[in-house]
Scaffold this motif. Structure first.
Motif, PDB file in Angstrom:
ATOM      1  N   PRO A   1      62.777  72.102   9.964  1.00 51.38           N
ATOM      2  CA  PRO A   1      61.511  72.697   9.471  1.00 51.38           C
ATOM      3  C   PRO A   1      60.275  71.894   9.873  1.00 51.38           C
ATOM      4  CG  PRO A   1      63.148  72.545   7.702  1.00 51.38           C
ATOM      5  CD  PRO A   1      63.730  71.812   8.874  1.00 51.38           C
ATOM      6  N   MET A   2      60.447  70.613  10.164  1.00 47.29           N
ATOM      7  CA  MET A   2      59.301  69.789  10.575  1.00 47.29           C
ATOM      8  C   MET A   2      58.999  69.924  12.074  1.00 47.29           C
ATOM      9  SD  MET A   2      60.039  66.234   8.511  1.00 47.29           S
ATOM     10  CE  MET A   2      58.552  65.422   9.106  1.00 47.29           C
TER      11      MET A   2
ATOM     12  N   ARG B   1      57.620  70.885  15.598  1.00 48.52           N
ATOM     13  CA  ARG B   1      56.336  71.465  16.000  1.00 48.52           C
ATOM     14  C   ARG B   1      56.346  71.695  17.505  1.00 48.52           C
ATOM     15  NH1 ARG B   1      56.436  72.203  11.506  1.00 48.52           N
ATOM     16  NH2 ARG B   1      54.933  71.779   9.844  1.00 48.52           N
TER      17      ARG B   1
ATOM     18  N   TRP C   1      49.541  72.151  17.159  1.00 46.59           N
ATOM     19  CA  TRP C   1      51.001  72.069  17.022  1.00 46.59           C
ATOM     20  C   TRP C   1      51.491  73.262  16.205  1.00 46.59           C
ATOM     21  CZ3 TRP C   1      53.850  69.132  19.990  1.00 46.59           C
ATOM     22  CH2 TRP C   1      53.285  67.976  20.550  1.00 46.59           C
TER      23      TRP C   1
ATOM     24  N   ARG D   1      54.095  75.991  14.424  1.00 51.55           N
ATOM     25  CA  ARG D   1      55.400  76.044  13.766  1.00 51.55           C
ATOM     26  C   ARG D   1      56.352  76.868  14.617  1.00 51.55           C
ATOM     27  NH1 ARG D   1      55.166  74.749   8.378  1.00 51.55           N
ATOM     28  NH2 ARG D   1      53.083  74.133   7.677  1.00 51.55           N
ATOM     29  N   ARG D   2      57.644  76.738  14.299  1.00 44.80           N
ATOM     30  CA  ARG D   2      58.646  77.481  15.073  1.00 44.80           C
ATOM     31  C   ARG D   2      58.368  78.983  15.031  1.00 44.80           C
ATOM     32  NH1 ARG D   2      63.709  77.354  17.211  1.00 44.80           N
ATOM     33  NH2 ARG D   2      65.131  79.033  16.662  1.00 44.80           N
ATOM     34  N   SER D   3      57.914  79.475  13.862  1.00 42.47           N
ATOM     35  CA  SER D   3      57.655  80.913  13.724  1.00 42.47           C
ATOM     36  C   SER D   3      56.492  81.369  14.604  1.00 42.47           C
ATOM     37  CB  SER D   3      57.355  81.246  12.259  1.00 42.47           C
ATOM     38  OG  SER D   3      56.227  80.498  11.817  1.00 42.47           O
ATOM     39  N   GLU D   4      55.628  80.440  15.003  1.00 40.81           N
ATOM     40  CA  GLU D   4      54.475  80.788  15.846  1.00 40.81           C
ATOM     41  C   GLU D   4      54.782  80.634  17.339  1.00 40.81           C
ATOM     42  OE1 GLU D   4      50.600  79.333  13.308  1.00 40.81           O
ATOM     43  OE2 GLU D   4      51.857  77.777  14.227  1.00 40.81           O
TER      44      GLU D   4
ATOM     45  N   SER E   1      58.879  64.118  12.886  1.00 43.97           N
ATOM     46  CA  SER E   1      59.008  65.523  13.276  1.00 43.97           C
ATOM     47  C   SER E   1      59.312  65.644  14.770  1.00 43.97           C
ATOM     48  CB  SER E   1      57.726  66.296  12.932  1.00 43.97           C
ATOM     49  OG  SER E   1      56.640  65.782  13.663  1.00 43.97           O
TER      50      SER E   1
ATOM     51  N   ARG F   1      59.169  67.171  18.391  1.00 45.69           N
ATOM     52  CA  ARG F   1      58.094  67.879  19.086  1.00 45.69           C
ATOM     53  C   ARG F   1      58.636  68.498  20.371  1.00 45.69           C
ATOM     54  NH1 ARG F   1      53.091  66.798  16.387  1.00 45.69           N
ATOM     55  NH2 ARG F   1      53.773  65.751  14.476  1.00 45.69           N
TER      56      ARG F   1
END
Ligand SMILES: [Zn+2]
Length: 295
Positions: free
Chosen positions: A35-36, A38, A58, A60-63, A79, A81
């Protein structure tokens, strides 16, 4: 030393490149799903920056869009990257920014992340097929190699070494204006290292070819990744054997010997002629030489 003699654009990344992790496909996949995690999105190799243009955006995965993605490393906050090659949704509050402009704006190690991401994603764009047998290749090791599905050869990201140097003699350095540079713009001499050649030999050969001067006492200064698309700039100083030069006018339109006082004035923007901006290693070479003099 001046500030400009200390700073080197496109270097100083805060990320741990975490090579052991990228060699483990399960660990790379776990990092993607963290979840962290980016993602730095590059649209046509232009990194997305925040709308104020002051920082990398940076996502998120959903973006993150679908597309080739590479593991960049682990940030100090833990996190993972990644960089991803694709088009972001229009509602993301970010804008695609020219990588040179991003490198000049990000006055710290974040610019190295841009260099790392841009060079890797550019390489993936151009290496979808095996140079040995022509079969398709697939991304492995978190993006640090491609494996041929046909013959099993592993291909690694390309890096092109370039020597860039200033010859010096009697407390002056020689700068040249490339034939494709604007009037009044002077820089260091540069050229690609050729196969079977040392850095020192490349420095001497290029200076002889471009400026017709013999040099010795070649000293390495510093290096810089230059992600257009995958150069590694190797900055050097060399002692010239004479003041006379004979230009290859196809490459170099004019050249001039400058003193330290002239170099300092040019770096401050106080001369009619210009030198490269701080992002370029040529600026570092000139600034370092100007700052280290006796006078
Ligand atoms: Zn192959």
């Amino acid at each position: 030393m001046t500030d400009s003699a200390n700073w080197m654009g496109f270097t100083g990344s805060p990320l741990d490149r975490a090579d052991p992790l990228r060699s483990d496909p399960a660990a790379v996949q776990a990092a993607r799903l963290n979840p962290m995690a980016r993602y730095l999105i590059l649209e046509d190799l232009k990194p997305l920056m925040t709308e104020d243009g002051q920082d990398l955006y940076w996502a998120r995965r959903s973006e993150a869009p679908q597309g080739t993605s590479v593991f960049l490393g682990v940030a100090p906050d833990g996190s993972p990257r990644f960089a991803v090659d694709g088009k972001a949704d229009d509602d993301i509050p970010a804008k695609a920014t020219d990588a040179r402009a991003a490198g000049a704006t990000l006055g710290d190690g974040r610019a190295e992340i841009v260099a790392q991401a841009r060079s890797l994603l550019d390489w993936h764009r151009r290496h979808g097929f095996c140079a040995s047998c022509g079969a398709p290749t697939t991304v492995v090791k978190g993006g640090y190699s491609r494996l041929c599905e046909g013959c099993g050869v592993e291909h690694f990201p390309r890096i092109d070494p370039v020597v860039i140097m200033v010859p010096e003699r009697n407390d002056r350095i020689l700068l040249g204006r490339g034939a494709n540079f604007p009037n009044g713009f002077f820089s260091a001499f540069a050229g690609f290292v050729e196969p079977g050649e040392s850095i020192e030999e490349a420095v001497a050969r290029e200076l002889y070819e471009e400026a017709g001067i013999a040099v010795s006492n070649i000293r390495f200064g510093a290096s810089q990744p230059w992600p257009f698309p995958c150069s590694l700039m190797l900055g050097a100083f060399a002692s010239a054997h004479s003041d006379e030069f004979h230009l290859d006018e196809k490459e170099i339109a004019e050249a001039r010997w400058i003193t330290r006082a002239e170099a300092r004035a040019a770096l401050q923007g106080e001369t009619e002629w210009k030198v490269p901006p701080p992002l370029a290693i040529a600026h570092w070479l000139i600034a370092t030489w100007a700052a280290n003099g006796d006078d």
